[in-house]
Write an enzyme that holds these catalytic residues in place. Structure first.
Site, PDB file in Angstrom:
ATOM      1  N   ASP A  29       0.802  -1.226   0.000  1.00  0.00           N
ATOM      2  CA  ASP A  29       0.000   0.000   0.000  1.00  0.00           C
ATOM      3  C   ASP A  29       0.834   1.275   0.000  1.00  0.00           C
ATOM      4  O   ASP A  29       0.593   2.193  -0.779  1.00  0.00           O
ATOM      5  CB  ASP A  29      -1.014  -0.018   1.141  1.00  0.00           C
ATOM      6  CG  ASP A  29      -0.382  -0.007   2.524  1.00  0.00           C
ATOM      7  OD1 ASP A  29       0.769  -0.474   2.682  1.00  0.00           O
ATOM      8  OD2 ASP A  29      -1.056   0.444   3.474  1.00  0.00           O
ATOM      9  N   ASN A  32       2.925   1.569  -3.293  1.00  0.00           N
ATOM     10  CA  ASN A  32       2.053   1.983  -4.379  1.00  0.00           C
ATOM     11  C   ASN A  32       1.815   3.496  -4.324  1.00  0.00           C
ATOM     12  O   ASN A  32       1.864   4.190  -5.346  1.00  0.00           O
ATOM     13  CB  ASN A  32       0.708   1.260  -4.302  1.00  0.00           C
ATOM     14  CG  ASN A  32       0.838  -0.246  -4.363  1.00  0.00           C
ATOM     15  OD1 ASN A  32       1.840  -0.774  -4.834  1.00  0.00           O
ATOM     16  ND2 ASN A  32      -0.176  -0.941  -3.872  1.00  0.00           N
ATOM     17  N   TYR A  92       2.756 -11.993  -1.789  1.00  0.00           N
ATOM     18  CA  TYR A  92       1.309 -12.108  -1.713  1.00  0.00           C
ATOM     19  C   TYR A  92       0.719 -12.465  -3.074  1.00  0.00           C
ATOM     20  O   TYR A  92       1.293 -12.159  -4.121  1.00  0.00           O
ATOM     21  CB  TYR A  92       0.655 -10.849  -1.152  1.00  0.00           C
ATOM     22  CG  TYR A  92       0.689  -9.612  -2.024  1.00  0.00           C
ATOM     23  CD1 TYR A  92      -0.443  -9.195  -2.725  1.00  0.00           C
ATOM     24  CD2 TYR A  92       1.833  -8.818  -2.106  1.00  0.00           C
ATOM     25  CE1 TYR A  92      -0.429  -8.051  -3.489  1.00  0.00           C
ATOM     26  CE2 TYR A  92       1.857  -7.667  -2.872  1.00  0.00           C
ATOM     27  CZ  TYR A  92       0.726  -7.290  -3.561  1.00  0.00           C
ATOM     28  OH  TYR A  92       0.741  -6.142  -4.333  1.00  0.00           O
ATOM     29  N   ASN A 172      -6.199   2.042   6.639  1.00  0.00           N
ATOM     30  CA  ASN A 172      -6.081   0.825   5.822  1.00  0.00           C
ATOM     31  C   ASN A 172      -6.216  -0.434   6.682  1.00  0.00           C
ATOM     32  O   ASN A 172      -5.328  -1.289   6.739  1.00  0.00           O
ATOM     33  CB  ASN A 172      -4.754   0.822   5.071  1.00  0.00           C
ATOM     34  CG  ASN A 172      -4.858   0.107   3.735  1.00  0.00           C
ATOM     35  OD1 ASN A 172      -5.900  -0.470   3.401  1.00  0.00           O
ATOM     36  ND2 ASN A 172      -3.794   0.131   2.969  1.00  0.00           N
ATOM     37  N   ARG A 174      -6.892  -3.934   7.962  1.00  0.00           N
ATOM     38  CA  ARG A 174      -6.957  -5.291   7.434  1.00  0.00           C
ATOM     39  C   ARG A 174      -7.082  -6.249   8.612  1.00  0.00           C
ATOM     40  O   ARG A 174      -6.098  -6.525   9.304  1.00  0.00           O
ATOM     41  CB  ARG A 174      -5.710  -5.616   6.608  1.00  0.00           C
ATOM     42  CG  ARG A 174      -5.554  -4.744   5.360  1.00  0.00           C
ATOM     43  CD  ARG A 174      -6.675  -5.003   4.372  1.00  0.00           C
ATOM     44  NE  ARG A 174      -6.595  -4.137   3.196  1.00  0.00           N
ATOM     45  CZ  ARG A 174      -7.248  -3.001   3.061  1.00  0.00           C
ATOM     46  NH1 ARG A 174      -8.031  -2.564   4.048  1.00  0.00           N
ATOM     47  NH2 ARG A 174      -7.138  -2.289   1.965  1.00  0.00           N
ATOM     48  N   LYS A 234     -12.352   8.698   2.108  1.00  0.00           N
ATOM     49  CA  LYS A 234     -12.586   8.159   0.761  1.00  0.00           C
ATOM     50  C   LYS A 234     -13.809   7.247   0.789  1.00  0.00           C
ATOM     51  O   LYS A 234     -13.949   6.432   1.690  1.00  0.00           O
ATOM     52  CB  LYS A 234     -11.346   7.391   0.299  1.00  0.00           C
ATOM     53  CG  LYS A 234     -10.106   8.255   0.143  1.00  0.00           C
ATOM     54  CD  LYS A 234      -8.838   7.434  -0.039  1.00  0.00           C
ATOM     55  CE  LYS A 234      -8.311   6.912   1.283  1.00  0.00           C
ATOM     56  NZ  LYS A 234      -7.015   6.221   1.162  1.00  0.00           N
ATOM     57  N   GLY A 236     -15.268   5.476  -2.236  1.00  0.00           N
ATOM     58  CA  GLY A 236     -15.470   4.761  -3.485  1.00  0.00           C
ATOM     59  C   GLY A 236     -16.066   5.609  -4.587  1.00  0.00           C
ATOM     60  O   GLY A 236     -15.605   6.724  -4.861  1.00  0.00           O
ATOM     61  N   GLY A 267      -7.305   2.995  -3.170  1.00  0.00           N
ATOM     62  CA  GLY A 267      -6.970   3.939  -2.110  1.00  0.00           C
ATOM     63  C   GLY A 267      -5.528   4.396  -2.159  1.00  0.00           C
ATOM     64  O   GLY A 267      -5.216   5.556  -1.860  1.00  0.00           O
ATOM     65  N   ASP A 268      -4.626   3.496  -2.539  1.00  0.00           N
ATOM     66  CA  ASP A 268      -3.204   3.842  -2.602  1.00  0.00           C
ATOM     67  C   ASP A 268      -2.945   4.895  -3.679  1.00  0.00           C
ATOM     68  O   ASP A 268      -2.186   5.847  -3.472  1.00  0.00           O
ATOM     69  CB  ASP A 268      -2.357   2.604  -2.906  1.00  0.00           C
ATOM     70  CG  ASP A 268      -2.642   1.448  -1.976  1.00  0.00           C
ATOM     71  OD1 ASP A 268      -3.139   1.697  -0.857  1.00  0.00           O
ATOM     72  OD2 ASP A 268      -2.384   0.300  -2.364  1.00  0.00           O
TER      73      ASP A 268
END
Length: 317
Positions: A29, A32, A92, A172, A174, A234, A236, A267-268
């Site tokens: 992330d 990027n 990944y 972010n 996760r 953010k 979408g 998002g990145d």
């Protein structure tokens, strides 16, 4: 010149179907965001006004060498990337469904970046960070660290902020990276982080998942209560909601996308586009517009980092 240091992890990326065709590249992330920040920087009137340094750890293996070379080709300063002779980058695998949504499999527990705070040369990095204008990191940066190293990083950020360094953070969230099922640990860590944050670039879905926020406005209010001065949520296809200090919140809409191919780096890329404008002196709304514009292009292509031609077309549109 504005100098931003971005702290995080970059991994080898495999993108495709298991036991089927796959593309090998790299991503993460924060990396990027660094790539898209550098590309956005080139669209500025004076691109030399922003220096982008990546702060991480890699191994001494050929994959690490290849990644480092490619980062440099993107214009990223790699002088703050440490090398770990005992470890290598994480890995990944991205799997996509028919709607472009992705699922991940990770192999990162022994990655070099995870143990950066234990590196013998970390004191040199900490000294260098005292001279930058902004430090940007994400919730993934925090999540991958061992507990004691995470505390050390938060202490470092507090010291940097006290000395005038602006701190930017993307939550972010996760869940798989945080083993505590009731989210008590991650909430505690995030609240501590937000109290050190000047600029929040968060995604509403993540905030809703963790905190139960009902609307993006709820997220703005919660961030404001923790002392975050500049807040971007953010959301979408609905664009984003932005607010500074006690000014009224503003909606920054985005252009509809007919066909979403891959949301991996939405998002990145927003973060990179936003920061490339923000660090050049743009108002928050204008920086959000660039972030929306770039993210809307990135999700129409496969992979975390799309080719430069399509990136530049988006930035120059």
């Amino acid at each position: 010149m504005k100098h931003i240091a971005i702290i995080g992890e970059c991994m080898i990326e495999l993108n495709g179907k298991p036991f089927g065709p796959m593309q090998q590249t790299y991503g993460g992330d924060t990396l990027n965001a660094a790539v898209y920040l550098c590309r956005g920087r080139e669209a500025n009137l004076h691109p030399e006004q922003i220096k982008v340094s990546y702060v991480s750890a890699l191994g001494a293996d050929p994959l690490s060498e290849g990644m480092l070379t490619r980062w440099q080709q993107e214009g990223i300063d790699t002088s703050l990337v440490l090398r770990d002779e005992r470890r290598s980058p994480g890995l990944y695998l991205i799997q996509l469904d028919d709607q472009g949504e992705r699922t991940f499999l990770y192999w990162r527990n022994q990655s070099a970046a995870r143990y950066i705070m234990q590196h013998p040369q970390i004191a040199d990095i900490e000294s260098a960070l005292a001279n930058v204008d902004m430090v940007f990191l994400s919730g993934i940066t925090l999540a991958i660290l061992p507990d004691e190293d995470r505390v050390e990083l938060l202490s470092l950020l507090a010291e940097l902020r006290q000395n005038g360094v602006e701190i930017a953070f993307d939550s972010n969230f996760r869940p798989a990276l945080w083993p505590n099922d009731d989210n008590a640990t991650v909430k505690f860590i995030y609240e501590a982080m937000y109290q050190l944050t000047d600029l929040a670039l968060v995604t509403f879905d993540d905030e809703q998942n963790l905190w139960g926020d009902q609307t993006p406005s709820d997220t703005l209010d919660r961030l404001a209560s923790l002392g975050v001065r500049r807040r971007v949520v953010k959301n979408g296809a609905d664009g984003c909601l932005v607010q500074e200090l006690t000014s009224p919140a503003q909606i920054v809409s985005t252009q509809p996308v007919e066909r979403v191919v891959d949301t991996t780096s939405a998002g990145d890329s927003f973060n990179g586009g936003f920061l490339s404008a923000y660090l050049a002196g743009a108002e928050l709304v204008n920086a959000c517009q660039r972030g929306n514009q770039l993210a809307g292009t990135v999700i129409q292509h496969r992979g975390a980092i799309i080719d430069k031609i399509h990136t530049q077309a988006a930035l120059n549109a």
